[in-house]
Design a protein around this motif. Structure first.
Motif, mmCIF file in Angstrom:
data_model
loop_
_atom_site.group_PDB
_atom_site.id
_atom_site.type_symbol
_atom_site.label_atom_id
_atom_site.label_comp_id
_atom_site.label_asym_id
_atom_site.label_seq_id
_atom_site.Cartn_x
_atom_site.Cartn_y
_atom_site.Cartn_z
ATOM 1 N N LEU A 54 -48.622 50.417 28.028
ATOM 2 C CA LEU A 54 -50.012 50.783 27.815
ATOM 3 C C LEU A 54 -50.296 51.068 26.346
ATOM 4 N N GLN A 55 -49.265 51.477 25.611
ATOM 5 C CA GLN A 55 -49.455 51.827 24.207
ATOM 6 C C GLN A 55 -48.772 50.843 23.262
ATOM 7 N N GLU A 56 -48.313 49.722 23.809
ATOM 8 C CA GLU A 56 -47.531 48.797 22.994
ATOM 9 C C GLU A 56 -48.359 48.223 21.852
ATOM 10 N N VAL A 57 -49.564 47.773 22.167
ATOM 11 C CA VAL A 57 -50.405 47.175 21.140
ATOM 12 C C VAL A 57 -50.779 48.205 20.082
ATOM 13 N N ARG A 58 -51.123 49.414 20.540
ATOM 14 C CA ARG A 58 -51.521 50.455 19.603
ATOM 15 C C ARG A 58 -50.362 50.844 18.688
ATOM 16 N N ALA A 59 -49.126 50.953 19.250
ATOM 17 C CA ALA A 59 -47.965 51.313 18.434
ATOM 18 C C ALA A 59 -47.659 50.221 17.411
ATOM 19 N N GLY A 60 -47.766 48.952 17.840
ATOM 20 C CA GLY A 60 -47.525 47.856 16.913
ATOM 21 C C GLY A 60 -48.548 47.816 15.806
ATOM 22 N N ASP A 61 -49.810 48.044 16.126
ATOM 23 C CA ASP A 61 -50.856 48.052 15.105
ATOM 24 C C ASP A 61 -50.641 49.179 14.108
ATOM 25 N N LEU A 62 -50.137 50.294 14.585
ATOM 26 C CA LEU A 62 -49.889 51.418 13.686
ATOM 27 C C LEU A 62 -48.828 51.065 12.661
ATOM 28 N N TRP A 63 -47.763 50.431 13.107
ATOM 29 C CA TRP A 63 -46.695 50.039 12.166
ATOM 30 C C TRP A 63 -47.206 48.990 11.187
ATOM 31 N N LEU A 64 -47.945 47.998 11.690
ATOM 32 C CA LEU A 64 -48.471 46.952 10.819
ATOM 33 C C LEU A 64 -49.393 47.539 9.762
ATOM 34 N N SER A 65 -50.243 48.436 10.165
ATOM 35 C CA SER A 65 -51.188 49.031 9.222
ATOM 36 C C SER A 65 -50.479 49.856 8.157
ATOM 37 N N SER A 66 -49.481 50.610 8.577
ATOM 38 C CA SER A 66 -48.757 51.444 7.607
ATOM 39 C C SER A 66 -47.985 50.589 6.607
ATOM 40 N N MET A 67 -47.351 49.505 7.081
ATOM 41 C CA MET A 67 -46.601 48.638 6.171
ATOM 42 C C MET A 67 -47.540 47.941 5.194
ATOM 43 N N LEU A 68 -48.671 47.484 5.687
ATOM 44 C CA LEU A 68 -49.633 46.811 4.819
ATOM 45 C C LEU A 68 -50.206 47.769 3.788
ATOM 46 N N ASP A 69 -50.450 48.993 4.188
ATOM 47 C CA ASP A 69 -50.961 49.995 3.242
ATOM 48 C C ASP A 69 -49.973 50.250 2.118
ATOM 49 N N ILE A 70 -48.688 50.263 2.465
ATOM 50 C CA ILE A 70 -47.665 50.486 1.428
ATOM 51 C C ILE A 70 -47.684 49.351 0.410
ATOM 52 N N LEU A 71 -47.747 48.123 0.889
ATOM 53 C CA LEU A 71 -47.755 46.971 -0.019
ATOM 54 C C LEU A 71 -48.992 46.967 -0.895
#
Length: 715
Positions: free
Chosen positions: A393-410
């Motif tokens: 139920l939270q798979e998409v939300r957890a994946g989006d969180l990681w993607l967003s954090s990595m992109l913000d770092i770059l």
């Protein structure tokens, strides 16, 4: 009855028979004129073109224990040397048959193992006299008359400008067998180097059978004009009919129109006019007729030698070489390009066009760029058990969180280019492209190190470790251009070049229109590169052309005639019974002849594959003729060396360098060849003893160690 006994005895050694059968498929892969094979998958009807022992073994379904051991042996040789696998595979088959013959003559297993091992050790010591230092080889090749014959061209005109000048063009008038036309070489206006010395460009594939000769030796009737604007060199050509099999790339005159980007140099030459071609000559003698890869490697050697004179680095560094395979372009487009050339998707190519000619901030990642990646040695907490990392139920939300954090770092560190050693998350790559950040995965460690040295970037394992000091600068991106100046769009993948001022990295761009040949061309290039690498590391090479194997045969004949051999007392101690020790001397001649048969078959098959003999019988007759003359001379090594110098050793037809005159010799790697011999014999004897244990049973050793051992006699 004896025949039936021998048949049953041989049939019991299934492992040796399996080795022999598997090795039989690689006979045509031996020697410089290899015959390619198509491996067909019966389940899918798909086929693969192979021309090396490694690819052959990888393509076969090896389910037996002997097959698995054979695969491990071939892979070990390939991992360490990248050459000698065909020799290894052939000798495994030849010596397996030889051991089976010994078993049919009721030779004890212990005698076979001991005499063959001691015989090979003795041969390895004997052939040391045929080693020659690489320094002496370079000196001999540069001072001999090999240059006008080995490096032929019709006309070569080379611009004499610096690398910073964008108006550099090469005009290479091709061989007389091809239509005469002038083709400009590709050059990038952004190509730079630390030394800024004047350089000229030479086409590595100007013709399959020739390369530009920039030095006119004494007595050469060809013209050579050197001026401030260019160099013109010409010499006569002679036509030649060559032997060809399937896709053999040797001496095909209809390919003589090939050209590409060859980095060569004229300025800064020393007093020795041929010094800059020393390693290039050595590469030619180690190429064994593979002229396409040879000329690419010669261009790399010329570049690295010139750089070494400026920076004091190694003259040949294989870690600074990478390959990029482009499928869909003719082989004439193969070239050497400074920097790192790789393939990206068309979507990523749009990002490259945006960043073209702009300095970029670069990040290096020593691992995978995925959410699940953990570095090697990572240990999870001992007192925590993970039941489910991401509920559905939270798979998409957890994946989006990681993607967003990595992109913000770059984005926060203004990173434009990311080179990743491992795999990359596709969703993250798409988000990065949307934000004009290019991410390239599957980059080798050597490439990361090269970019790290010139951009001051420090590799990180996770993006969360990133800080300002880890990001490098100065990298540039551009679409790779072919030799005619066009940027190539191959549809699914687009070649791009990443460059940095002063980077020593060189990319051999390998092209072909035949998909099944791509791996073959890549293997051939790396084989030659590692031959040169090992020759320089060993600082010595073997005389080639069958000289070493011929001396082994001559030495075996001498050992068979010596009643006191083996002189090593440890060999006798290996036997538990005095009768068995005596049997080693009794069967010595038979076992030694079996060992020698492997090298004799090796020479005969190579001669047949290169069309030097019409049949193996004719080849064996020629080998026996040389063995007799070597024995009559009183010094077999001196006789073989003399024939090698004359170029008459096992010469019955046209060899790989028949069109280059008598002066060019062929050499082999020392460690790779001797290690291939040892690995081949070790595998055969291992399978032999394993089969013997299965046939005799495990109680043999128990009986030998008992107090009743004197009452038993084991053959």
């Amino acid at each position: 009855l004896p025949m039936a006994f021998r048949d049953v005895n041989a049939r019991r050694h299934i492992g040796l028979q399996q080795l022999s059968s598997l090795a039989l498929a690689g006979r045509t892969l031996l020697g410089p004129m290899k015959s390619c094979k198509f491996i067909v998958d019966e389940s899918t009807n798909q086929s693969t073109l192979i021309c090396s022992a490694v690819r052959l073994i990888e393509s076969l379904d090896l389910t037996s224990a002997a097959g698995q051991l054979l695969n491990e042996t071939i892979q070990a040789q390939n991992k360490e040397f990248k050459t000698g696998m065909s020799t290894l595979l052939f000798l495994i088959g030849a010596w397996s048959n030889a051991v089976l013959e010994c078993l049919q003559q009721n030779v004890p297993v212990s005698a076979i193992v001991s005499v063959m091992s001691e015989g090979l050790n003795s041969c390895c010591e004997r052939v040391q006299c045929l080693q020659i230092s690489t320094h002496d080889v370079n000196k001999e090749l540069c001072s001999s008359s090999v240059r006008p014959n080995a490096f032929k061209s019709k006309t070569c005109q080379i611009g004499h400008d610096s690398l910073l000048n964008p108006q550099i063009f090469l005009y290479f008038q091709k061989d007389i067998s091809a239509p005469e036309e002038v083709i400009p070489i590709n050059y990038s206006p952004h190509q730079e180097d630390d030394c800024n010395f004047n350089k000229c460009l030479i086409s590595p594939l100007a013709s399959f059978g020739s390369i530009a000769s920039l030095v006119k030796p004494a007595g050469d009737k060809s013209t050579s004009v050197i001026s401030g604007s260019g160099v013109t060199a010409s010499s006569c050509n002679r036509q030649k009919l060559t032997h060809s099999r399937y896709f053999s790339t040797l001496g095909k005159s209809h390919f003589s129109s090939q050209q590409g980007n060859f980095q060569g140099y004229l300025s800064g030459q020393s007093g020795d006019p041929c010094e800059c071609y020393g390693l290039g000559h050595l590469a030619m003698t180690l190429s064994h007729g593979n002229q396409t890869s040879m000329k690419l490697l010669q261009s790399i050697v010329a570049y690295q030698q010139e750089r070494a004179e400026c920076s004091g680095s190694s003259q040949f560094n294989i870690a600074e070489i990478v390959t990029c395979c482009l499928l869909g372009l003719p082989e004439s487009y193969s070239c050497v390009s400074p920097g790192f050339v790789t393939l990206v998707s068309p979507e990523q190519a749009t990002v490259i066009k945006y960043f073209e000619d702009k300095p970029l901030r670069i990040l290096l990642m020593d691992g995978d760029l995925t959410e699940q990646y953990r570095h090697l040695g990572f240990n999870r907490p001992c007192n925590v058990r993970t039941v489910l990392e991401h509920p559905r139920l939270q798979e998409v939300r957890a994946g989006d969180l990681w993607l967003s954090s990595m992109l913000d770092i770059l984005i926060s560190f203004k990173v434009n280019l990311v080179l990743v050693k491992g795999s990359v998350c596709e969703n993250l790559m798409e988000r990065c492209m949307a934000n004009s950040i290019l991410v390239i995965g599957s980059v080798t460690r050597d490439v990361l190190c090269a970019f790290g040295e010139v951009t001051s970037a420090q590799p990180v394992t996770y993006l969360t470790q990133l800080n300002a000091s880890c990001v490098g600068s100065g990298a540039q991106l551009e679409l790779w251009e072919a030799c005619d100046g066009r940027a190539m769009d191959l549809g699914e993948l687009v070649p791009v070049r990443i460059k940095v001022r002063g980077i020593p990295l060189l990319t051999a761009v390998l092209t072909t229109t035949v998909a099944s040949k791509m791996q073959l061309i890549k293997d051939q290039f790396w084989t030659l590169a590692y031959r040169l690498h090992h020759a320089l590391n060993d600082e010595k090479v073997f005389l080639g052309g069958g000289a070493v194997e011929l001396l082994c045969l001559s030495h075996i004949q001498m050992l068979a005639e010596q009643p006191s051999w083996p002189a090593n007392k440890n060999t006798v101690k290996e036997f538990h019974n005095p009768w068995l020790a005596a049997s080693a001397t009794e069967y010595k001649s038979v076992v030694l002849q079996a060992l020698a048969s492997g090298w004799k078959q090796y020479l005969s098959v190579v001669m047949c594959n290169t069309a030097k003999a019409a049949s193996e019988l004719e080849a064996c007759t020629l080998v026996d003729h040389h063995l007799k003359k070597a024995a009559d001379s009183g010094s077999p090594s001196a006789y073989i060396l003399k024939e090698f110098r004359r170029g008459d050793l096992l010469k019955g037809g046209s060899g790989p360098f028949a069109d280059h005159g008598e002066g060019l010799k062929v050499y082999d790697n020392v460690a790779a060849k001797t290690e291939a011999w040892r690995r081949a014999l070790d595998l055969v004897l291992l399978v032999l003893q394993t089969d013997a244990e299965i046939i005799i049973g495990p109680k043999r050793n128990q009986l030998l160690n008992s107090h009743m051992s004197s009452e038993f006699m084991f053959l």
